[in-house]
Enzyme design. Sequence first.
Site, PDB file in Angstrom:
ATOM      1  N   ARG A  42      57.638 -35.049  32.861  1.00  0.00           N
ATOM      2  CA  ARG A  42      59.050 -35.069  32.430  1.00  0.00           C
ATOM      3  C   ARG A  42      59.223 -34.422  31.063  1.00  0.00           C
ATOM      4  NH1 ARG A  42      59.836 -41.017  32.101  1.00  0.00           N
ATOM      5  NH2 ARG A  42      57.590 -40.923  31.840  1.00  0.00           N
ATOM      6  N   VAL A  68      49.125 -33.386  36.865  1.00  0.00           N
ATOM      7  CA  VAL A  68      47.663 -33.279  36.913  1.00  0.00           C
ATOM      8  C   VAL A  68      47.111 -33.156  38.329  1.00  0.00           C
ATOM      9  CG1 VAL A  68      47.331 -34.487  34.704  1.00  0.00           C
ATOM     10  CG2 VAL A  68      47.287 -35.797  36.847  1.00  0.00           C
ATOM     11  N   ASN A  94      44.587 -40.610  30.959  1.00  0.00           N
ATOM     12  CA  ASN A  94      45.396 -41.822  31.131  1.00  0.00           C
ATOM     13  C   ASN A  94      46.342 -41.745  32.330  1.00  0.00           C
ATOM     14  OD1 ASN A  94      47.135 -44.255  30.078  1.00  0.00           O
ATOM     15  ND2 ASN A  94      48.551 -42.516  30.209  1.00  0.00           N
ATOM     16  N   TYR A 160      44.580 -48.412  45.566  1.00  0.00           N
ATOM     17  CA  TYR A 160      44.642 -48.315  44.096  1.00  0.00           C
ATOM     18  C   TYR A 160      43.305 -48.765  43.496  1.00  0.00           C
ATOM     19  CZ  TYR A 160      45.777 -49.068  39.217  1.00  0.00           C
ATOM     20  OH  TYR A 160      45.745 -49.027  37.833  1.00  0.00           O
ATOM     21  N   VAL A 193      48.928 -54.922  31.967  1.00  0.00           N
ATOM     22  CA  VAL A 193      49.570 -54.469  30.727  1.00  0.00           C
ATOM     23  C   VAL A 193      51.046 -54.266  31.048  1.00  0.00           C
ATOM     24  CG1 VAL A 193      49.549 -52.723  28.891  1.00  0.00           C
ATOM     25  CG2 VAL A 193      47.459 -53.126  30.244  1.00  0.00           C
TER      26      VAL A 193
HETATM   27  P1  NDP Z   1      53.340 -45.943  33.137  1.00  0.00           P
HETATM   28  O1  NDP Z   1      53.989 -45.786  34.464  1.00  0.00           O
HETATM   29  O2  NDP Z   1      54.107 -46.559  32.042  1.00  0.00           O
HETATM   30  O3  NDP Z   1      52.761 -44.558  32.619  1.00  0.00           O
HETATM   31  C1  NDP Z   1      52.090 -43.667  33.483  1.00  0.00           C
HETATM   32  C2  NDP Z   1      52.088 -42.305  32.850  1.00  0.00           C
HETATM   33  O4  NDP Z   1      51.370 -41.404  33.704  1.00  0.00           O
HETATM   34  C3  NDP Z   1      53.472 -41.754  32.668  1.00  0.00           C
HETATM   35  O5  NDP Z   1      53.572 -41.221  31.362  1.00  0.00           O
HETATM   36  C4  NDP Z   1      53.581 -40.653  33.707  1.00  0.00           C
HETATM   37  O6  NDP Z   1      54.389 -39.630  33.172  1.00  0.00           O
HETATM   38  C5  NDP Z   1      52.115 -40.226  33.848  1.00  0.00           C
HETATM   39  N1  NDP Z   1      51.841 -39.607  35.138  1.00  0.00           N
HETATM   40  C6  NDP Z   1      51.917 -40.163  36.367  1.00  0.00           C
HETATM   41  N2  NDP Z   1      51.608 -39.284  37.306  1.00  0.00           N
HETATM   42  C7  NDP Z   1      51.335 -38.112  36.670  1.00  0.00           C
HETATM   43  C8  NDP Z   1      50.960 -36.819  37.099  1.00  0.00           C
HETATM   44  N3  NDP Z   1      50.822 -36.543  38.396  1.00  0.00           N
HETATM   45  N4  NDP Z   1      50.755 -35.853  36.174  1.00  0.00           N
HETATM   46  C9  NDP Z   1      50.903 -36.140  34.854  1.00  0.00           C
HETATM   47  N5  NDP Z   1      51.249 -37.344  34.384  1.00  0.00           N
HETATM   48  C10 NDP Z   1      51.467 -38.312  35.287  1.00  0.00           C
HETATM   49  O7  NDP Z   1      52.022 -46.812  33.429  1.00  0.00           O
HETATM   50  P2  NDP Z   1      50.847 -47.262  32.453  1.00  0.00           P
HETATM   51  O8  NDP Z   1      51.059 -46.781  31.084  1.00  0.00           O
HETATM   52  O9  NDP Z   1      50.640 -48.700  32.673  1.00  0.00           O
HETATM   53  O10 NDP Z   1      49.604 -46.506  33.129  1.00  0.00           O
HETATM   54  C11 NDP Z   1      48.734 -45.635  32.427  1.00  0.00           C
HETATM   55  C12 NDP Z   1      47.351 -45.739  33.035  1.00  0.00           C
HETATM   56  O11 NDP Z   1      46.853 -47.057  32.841  1.00  0.00           O
HETATM   57  C13 NDP Z   1      47.282 -45.485  34.535  1.00  0.00           C
HETATM   58  O12 NDP Z   1      46.124 -44.729  34.819  1.00  0.00           O
HETATM   59  C14 NDP Z   1      47.149 -46.886  35.124  1.00  0.00           C
HETATM   60  O13 NDP Z   1      46.497 -46.874  36.379  1.00  0.00           O
HETATM   61  C15 NDP Z   1      46.311 -47.549  34.055  1.00  0.00           C
HETATM   62  N6  NDP Z   1      46.330 -48.999  34.026  1.00  0.00           N
HETATM   63  C16 NDP Z   1      47.530 -49.667  33.895  1.00  0.00           C
HETATM   64  C17 NDP Z   1      47.535 -51.041  33.845  1.00  0.00           C
HETATM   65  C18 NDP Z   1      48.797 -51.828  33.769  1.00  0.00           C
HETATM   66  O14 NDP Z   1      48.764 -53.045  34.087  1.00  0.00           O
HETATM   67  N7  NDP Z   1      49.909 -51.259  33.310  1.00  0.00           N
HETATM   68  C19 NDP Z   1      46.264 -51.804  33.861  1.00  0.00           C
HETATM   69  C20 NDP Z   1      45.089 -50.992  34.027  1.00  0.00           C
HETATM   70  C21 NDP Z   1      45.126 -49.645  34.075  1.00  0.00           C
HETATM   71  P3  NDP Z   1      55.381 -38.741  34.050  1.00  0.00           P
HETATM   72  O15 NDP Z   1      56.046 -39.667  35.020  1.00  0.00           O
HETATM   73  O16 NDP Z   1      56.280 -38.123  33.053  1.00  0.00           O
HETATM   74  O17 NDP Z   1      54.513 -37.734  34.711  1.00  0.00           O
HETATM   75  C1  8X3 Z   2      46.487 -52.290  36.874  1.00  0.00           C
HETATM   76  C2  8X3 Z   2      46.034 -53.670  36.579  1.00  0.00           C
HETATM   77  O1  8X3 Z   2      45.479 -55.938  37.576  1.00  0.00           O
HETATM   78  O2  8X3 Z   2      47.436 -54.778  38.409  1.00  0.00           O
HETATM   79  O3  8X3 Z   2      45.405 -51.425  36.943  1.00  0.00           O
HETATM   80  O4  8X3 Z   2      45.279 -53.995  38.987  1.00  0.00           O
HETATM   81  S1  8X3 Z   2      46.061 -54.636  37.946  1.00  0.00           S
END
Ligand code: NDP
Ligand code: 8X3
Length: 260
Positions: A42, A68, A94, A160, A193
């Site tokens: 975005r 990505v 990330n 996932y 998170v």
């Molecule tokens: P958000 O949805 O808040 O953020 C995800 C980010 O990834 C966004 O900025 C999105 O940006 C980007 N994104 C998604 N798909 C693509 C793509 N195809 N290309 C480029 N960018 C992409 O979630 P989180 O911050 O929670 O997640 C971040 C990471 O942390 C992930 O890998 C998630 O699996 C991992 N995680 C999250 C947890 C949680 O409980 N929240 C726990 C453990 C791990 P945009 O849409 O602009 O592309």
């Molecule tokens: C995201 C955390 O616990 O929902 O990766 O799988 S959990």
Amino acid sequence: MRNLTVLKNRNVLVTGAAGGIGRAIALACAARGARVLVCGRRADALEKIAAELKEAGAPAVWTGVLDVRDRGAVAAWWESVPADFKPLYALVNNAGLARGLSNVRENELDDWDEMVDTNVKGLLYMTRTVLPSLIGAGSGHIVNIGSIAGIAAYPNGAVYCASKAAVKTFSDGLRQDLADTTIRVTNIQPGTVETDFSLVRFRGDKQRAEAVYKGIDPLRPEDIADNVLYALEAPAHVQICEITVTATHQATGGVMFKRS
Ligand code: NDP
Ligand code: 8X3
């Protein structure tokens, strides 16, 4: 002892940095004086984070729209990065997402593709593409944002969880293949998170998303950013291989204590 100045004027690339955990990581690096490169899908959100990063202290910021999942786009994106943003000191993989929470028998195949293409293949493409730059810099770090879901599966999250298990195993293999370099590989495995993660997983169903965080005191994106800094700022001879972090009342992906 942590080296609190190691990121100063160094180039750090964070994928998916327009929100959530990625944004917090990028801001934490900016506050340490890093030159920050960010990508996401975005353009408007990237513009906003660019301003925030400068305000947080980044001496230089470079943003570029990137999905990505698109191998060709990843290569072209990296080509378009200005020379002074290379060589790279750190890549933080990330970008990622979950889609749906249901029995495998009911899963949509498109959801599987999206998770595997983003969480696994996107991470692989980014890593392979910037690796020569990291190696060329003579130092460096790859931080992958895995999940506790990659350690143990929970019901209705099989794909996932499998995608995050792949992140763990790839991180382990990469660490072995790069053992003859100065590059360190860290896999960070957070529990729940509070971000837009659940809103994305439940395709905009706010009520369902909010329920995930109700009755617990979940991790915040800044907690994960602190873990990333811990790994990046470790002395050069110290490699933090993995960090597993959960909220105090969470034990595994499927086990947490919720106040009623
Ligand atoms: P958000 O949805 O808040 O953020 C995800 C980010 O990834 C966004 O900025 C999105 O940006 C980007 N994104 C998604 N798909 C693509 C793509 N195809 N290309 C480029 N960018 C992409 O979630 P989180 O911050 O929670 O997640 C971040 C990471 O942390 C992930 O890998 C998630 O699996 C991992 N995680 C999250 C947890 C949680 O409980 N929240 C726990 C453990 C791990 P945009 O849409 O602009 O592309
Ligand atoms: C995201 C955390 O616990 O929902 O990766 O799988 S959990």
